[in-house]
Write an enzyme that holds these catalytic residues in place. Sequence first.
Site, PDB file in Angstrom:
ATOM      1  N   LYS A   1       2.136 -15.146  -3.922  1.00  0.00           N
ATOM      2  CA  LYS A   1       2.555 -16.314  -4.712  1.00  0.00           C
ATOM      3  C   LYS A   1       3.551 -17.208  -3.972  1.00  0.00           C
ATOM      4  O   LYS A   1       3.553 -18.411  -4.136  1.00  0.00           O
ATOM      5  CB  LYS A   1       3.161 -15.836  -6.039  1.00  0.00           C
ATOM      6  CG  LYS A   1       2.110 -15.236  -6.955  1.00  0.00           C
ATOM      7  CD  LYS A   1       2.711 -14.660  -8.204  1.00  0.00           C
ATOM      8  CE  LYS A   1       1.641 -14.254  -9.194  1.00  0.00           C
ATOM      9  NZ  LYS A   1       0.971 -15.396  -9.839  1.00  0.00           N
TER      10      LYS A   1
ATOM     11  N   ARG B   1      -9.927  11.502 -11.223  1.00  0.00           N
ATOM     12  CA  ARG B   1      -9.330  11.426  -9.873  1.00  0.00           C
ATOM     13  C   ARG B   1      -8.802  10.027  -9.548  1.00  0.00           C
ATOM     14  O   ARG B   1      -8.312   9.781  -8.466  1.00  0.00           O
ATOM     15  CB  ARG B   1     -10.377  11.846  -8.821  1.00  0.00           C
ATOM     16  CG  ARG B   1     -10.742  13.323  -8.876  1.00  0.00           C
ATOM     17  CD  ARG B   1     -11.495  13.741  -7.620  1.00  0.00           C
ATOM     18  NE  ARG B   1     -12.791  13.134  -7.487  1.00  0.00           N
ATOM     19  CZ  ARG B   1     -13.206  12.456  -6.416  1.00  0.00           C
ATOM     20  NH1 ARG B   1     -12.422  12.274  -5.377  1.00  0.00           N
ATOM     21  NH2 ARG B   1     -14.436  11.954  -6.360  1.00  0.00           N
ATOM     22  N   LYS B   2      -8.944   9.096 -10.500  1.00  0.00           N
ATOM     23  CA  LYS B   2      -8.565   7.703 -10.232  1.00  0.00           C
ATOM     24  C   LYS B   2      -7.150   7.386 -10.743  1.00  0.00           C
ATOM     25  O   LYS B   2      -6.848   7.631 -11.908  1.00  0.00           O
ATOM     26  CB  LYS B   2      -9.568   6.749 -10.884  1.00  0.00           C
ATOM     27  CG  LYS B   2     -10.958   6.851 -10.272  1.00  0.00           C
ATOM     28  CD  LYS B   2     -11.877   5.792 -10.813  1.00  0.00           C
ATOM     29  CE  LYS B   2     -12.304   6.090 -12.232  1.00  0.00           C
ATOM     30  NZ  LYS B   2     -13.374   5.184 -12.706  1.00  0.00           N
TER      31      LYS B   2
ATOM     32  N   ASP C   1       0.834  -1.202   0.000  1.00  0.00           N
ATOM     33  CA  ASP C   1       0.000   0.000   0.000  1.00  0.00           C
ATOM     34  C   ASP C   1       0.871   1.255   0.000  1.00  0.00           C
ATOM     35  O   ASP C   1       0.655   2.198  -0.780  1.00  0.00           O
ATOM     36  CB  ASP C   1      -0.910  -0.040   1.241  1.00  0.00           C
ATOM     37  CG  ASP C   1      -1.982   1.035   1.220  1.00  0.00           C
ATOM     38  OD1 ASP C   1      -2.329   1.494   0.120  1.00  0.00           O
ATOM     39  OD2 ASP C   1      -2.452   1.418   2.303  1.00  0.00           O
TER      40      ASP C   1
ATOM     41  N   ASN D   1      -1.997 -10.822  -4.978  1.00  0.00           N
ATOM     42  CA  ASN D   1      -1.805 -12.265  -5.121  1.00  0.00           C
ATOM     43  C   ASN D   1      -0.514 -12.632  -4.412  1.00  0.00           C
ATOM     44  O   ASN D   1       0.571 -12.182  -4.808  1.00  0.00           O
ATOM     45  CB  ASN D   1      -1.714 -12.652  -6.602  1.00  0.00           C
ATOM     46  CG  ASN D   1      -3.066 -12.535  -7.278  1.00  0.00           C
ATOM     47  OD1 ASN D   1      -4.081 -12.960  -6.714  1.00  0.00           O
ATOM     48  ND2 ASN D   1      -3.086 -11.931  -8.456  1.00  0.00           N
TER      49      ASN D   1
HETATM   50  C1  LIG Z   1      -2.008  16.136   1.437  1.00  0.00           C
HETATM   51  C2  LIG Z   1      -0.623  15.642   1.671  1.00  0.00           C
HETATM   52  C3  LIG Z   1      -0.473  14.192   1.774  1.00  0.00           C
HETATM   53  C4  LIG Z   1       0.742  13.728   2.374  1.00  0.00           C
HETATM   54  C5  LIG Z   1       0.531  12.549   3.262  1.00  0.00           C
HETATM   55  C6  LIG Z   1       1.710  12.013   3.770  1.00  0.00           C
HETATM   56  C7  LIG Z   1       1.358  10.819   4.591  1.00  0.00           C
HETATM   57  C8  LIG Z   1       2.587   9.951   4.810  1.00  0.00           C
HETATM   58  C9  LIG Z   1       2.444   8.724   3.977  1.00  0.00           C
HETATM   59  C10 LIG Z   1       1.412   7.851   4.534  1.00  0.00           C
HETATM   60  C11 LIG Z   1       1.252   6.679   3.608  1.00  0.00           C
HETATM   61  C12 LIG Z   1       0.172   5.872   4.256  1.00  0.00           C
HETATM   62  C13 LIG Z   1      -0.640   5.276   3.138  1.00  0.00           C
HETATM   63  C14 LIG Z   1      -1.884   4.756   3.842  1.00  0.00           C
HETATM   64  C15 LIG Z   1      -2.954   4.712   2.821  1.00  0.00           C
HETATM   65  C16 LIG Z   1      -4.286   4.310   3.557  1.00  0.00           C
HETATM   66  O1  LIG Z   1      -4.140   3.533   4.438  1.00  0.00           O
HETATM   67  S1  LIG Z   1      -5.668   4.985   3.080  1.00  0.00           S
HETATM   68  C17 LIG Z   1      -6.789   4.208   4.236  1.00  0.00           C
HETATM   69  C18 LIG Z   1      -7.601   3.151   3.598  1.00  0.00           C
HETATM   70  N1  LIG Z   1      -8.530   3.763   2.690  1.00  0.00           N
HETATM   71  C19 LIG Z   1      -9.646   4.347   3.140  1.00  0.00           C
HETATM   72  O2  LIG Z   1      -9.957   4.396   4.311  1.00  0.00           O
HETATM   73  C20 LIG Z   1     -10.490   4.974   2.077  1.00  0.00           C
HETATM   74  C21 LIG Z   1     -11.960   4.909   2.443  1.00  0.00           C
HETATM   75  N2  LIG Z   1     -12.728   5.341   1.272  1.00  0.00           N
HETATM   76  C22 LIG Z   1     -12.982   6.661   1.119  1.00  0.00           C
HETATM   77  O3  LIG Z   1     -12.711   7.503   1.961  1.00  0.00           O
HETATM   78  C23 LIG Z   1     -13.644   7.047  -0.182  1.00  0.00           C
HETATM   79  O4  LIG Z   1     -14.301   5.937  -0.737  1.00  0.00           O
HETATM   80  C24 LIG Z   1     -12.607   7.596  -1.209  1.00  0.00           C
HETATM   81  C25 LIG Z   1     -11.528   6.553  -1.543  1.00  0.00           C
HETATM   82  C26 LIG Z   1     -11.922   8.861  -0.645  1.00  0.00           C
HETATM   83  C27 LIG Z   1     -13.333   7.922  -2.505  1.00  0.00           C
HETATM   84  O5  LIG Z   1     -14.449   8.712  -2.171  1.00  0.00           O
HETATM   85  P1  LIG Z   1     -14.902   9.928  -3.095  1.00  0.00           P
HETATM   86  O6  LIG Z   1     -13.831  10.963  -3.149  1.00  0.00           O
HETATM   87  O7  LIG Z   1     -16.234  10.335  -2.614  1.00  0.00           O
HETATM   88  O8  LIG Z   1     -14.933   9.286  -4.524  1.00  0.00           O
HETATM   89  P2  LIG Z   1     -16.177   8.612  -5.284  1.00  0.00           P
HETATM   90  O9  LIG Z   1     -16.932   9.731  -5.927  1.00  0.00           O
HETATM   91  O10 LIG Z   1     -16.906   7.639  -4.440  1.00  0.00           O
HETATM   92  O11 LIG Z   1     -15.384   7.799  -6.392  1.00  0.00           O
HETATM   93  C28 LIG Z   1     -14.597   8.449  -7.373  1.00  0.00           C
HETATM   94  C29 LIG Z   1     -14.407   7.456  -8.492  1.00  0.00           C
HETATM   95  O12 LIG Z   1     -13.671   6.333  -7.990  1.00  0.00           O
HETATM   96  C30 LIG Z   1     -14.438   5.115  -8.137  1.00  0.00           C
HETATM   97  N3  LIG Z   1     -14.220   4.287  -6.952  1.00  0.00           N
HETATM   98  C31 LIG Z   1     -14.225   4.682  -5.663  1.00  0.00           C
HETATM   99  N4  LIG Z   1     -13.961   3.641  -4.857  1.00  0.00           N
HETATM  100  C32 LIG Z   1     -13.791   2.566  -5.660  1.00  0.00           C
HETATM  101  C33 LIG Z   1     -13.481   1.206  -5.427  1.00  0.00           C
HETATM  102  N5  LIG Z   1     -13.277   0.740  -4.200  1.00  0.00           N
HETATM  103  N6  LIG Z   1     -13.365   0.398  -6.498  1.00  0.00           N
HETATM  104  C34 LIG Z   1     -13.535   0.858  -7.758  1.00  0.00           C
HETATM  105  N7  LIG Z   1     -13.823   2.159  -8.054  1.00  0.00           N
HETATM  106  C35 LIG Z   1     -13.956   2.987  -7.010  1.00  0.00           C
HETATM  107  C36 LIG Z   1     -15.876   5.577  -8.235  1.00  0.00           C
HETATM  108  O13 LIG Z   1     -16.659   4.635  -8.922  1.00  0.00           O
HETATM  109  C37 LIG Z   1     -15.720   6.873  -9.007  1.00  0.00           C
HETATM  110  O14 LIG Z   1     -15.508   6.553 -10.363  1.00  0.00           O
HETATM  111  P3  LIG Z   1     -16.051   7.528 -11.554  1.00  0.00           P
HETATM  112  O15 LIG Z   1     -17.542   7.592 -11.369  1.00  0.00           O
HETATM  113  O16 LIG Z   1     -15.387   8.857 -11.348  1.00  0.00           O
HETATM  114  O17 LIG Z   1     -15.621   6.833 -12.817  1.00  0.00           O
END
Ligand SMILES: CCCCCCCCCCCCCCCC(=O)SCCNC(=O)CCNC(=O)[C@H](O)C(C)(C)COP(=O)(O)OP(=O)(O)OC[C@H]1O[C@@H](n2cnc3c(N)ncnc32)[C@H](O)[C@@H]1OP(=O)(O)O
Length: 237
Positions: free
Chosen positions: A182, A203-204, A161, A180
């Site tokens: 392996k 945005r993807k 990730d 996967n």
């Molecule tokens: C600012 C500075 C930063 C610096 C920083 C530094 C930090 C130091 C590094 C840290 C590195 C740690 C890295 C940890 C990375 C995590 O751990 S992230 C935590 C795990 N992920 C989550 O908790 C995310 C939970 N999900 C969400 O919050 C929301 O679903 C999201 C991902 C923000 C998307 O929500 P949204 O913005 O409302 O987007 P939405 O309109 O639903 O979807 C947009 C498009 O994506 C598609 N889509 C959305 N989800 C999916 C899916 N699961 N499958 C397929 N298509 C999808 C939609 O169909 C849509 O497609 P189109 O219609 O545009 O063709």
Amino acid sequence: MLRSCTAGLRSIWALRGRREGAPRLSMDLQPARRLFSTEKVIHKDWALPNPSWSKDLKLLFDQFMKKCEDGSWERLPSYKRTSTQESEDFKTYFLDPKLVEEERLSQAQLFTRGFEDGLGFEYVIFKNNDEKRTVCLFQGGPYLQGVPGLLHGGAMATMIDIALGSCTGGAVMTANLNINFKRPVPLCSVVVINSQLDKLEGRKLFLSCNVRSVDEKTLYSEATGLFIKLDPEKSST
Ligand SMILES: CCCCCCCCCCCCCCCC(=O)SCCNC(=O)CCNC(=O)[C@H](O)C(C)(C)COP(=O)(O)OP(=O)(O)OC[C@H]1O[C@@H](n2cnc3c(N)ncnc32)[C@H](O)[C@@H]1OP(=O)(O)O
């Protein structure tokens, strides 16, 4: 491999011994100096060699540092805590202050950097901006065990990730991760995660990676990820 792990553990114990003694010494320090040393820990860049790094990891690190000399590659620094600016940027998206108490938030740190040297995630990421790809060198320590002697799949998923995320830049979140597995990864061994940005669609961000042994003969895992650029108009909570 086992020898380098044992040697690593020995140096970890040596370090722990030294660290366990540290608080007694700091009792004598002036408060301002204590604050200064805490600041130093917070701002320390952890993506640099330490005594727990195996020969393989150090060798690969040196090779990639050479590649950085002409500017085509860069080493990404890594901190325990997000900078104030990054935290502020994320608050734009996660507005509800009731979700996490301010005091708890002040203790927060990136969990991959929360282990003593060598016990958890030892890694460094190099980025090639022109080619939109990164290489992550990762040595998973003894506290990341799953099946005895092997790296936990969740630890591998975490590194995948982070490695995929390092190809993105900016405020993104992981929406989908497919892995996967392996071959099992031996604990304390070094693996190389090659990640790339395959496609950008609004945005993807579609990314993929593979995880291989240092000699490239073993393919441990392959993964794809979908990351979404956060929309400032939307709150995700
Ligand atoms: C600012 C500075 C930063 C610096 C920083 C530094 C930090 C130091 C590094 C840290 C590195 C740690 C890295 C940890 C990375 C995590 O751990 S992230 C935590 C795990 N992920 C989550 O908790 C995310 C939970 N999900 C969400 O919050 C929301 O679903 C999201 C991902 C923000 C998307 O929500 P949204 O913005 O409302 O987007 P939405 O309109 O639903 O979807 C947009 C498009 O994506 C598609 N889509 C959305 N989800 C999916 C899916 N699961 N499958 C397929 N298509 C999808 C939609 O169909 C849509 O497609 P189109 O219609 O545009 O063709």
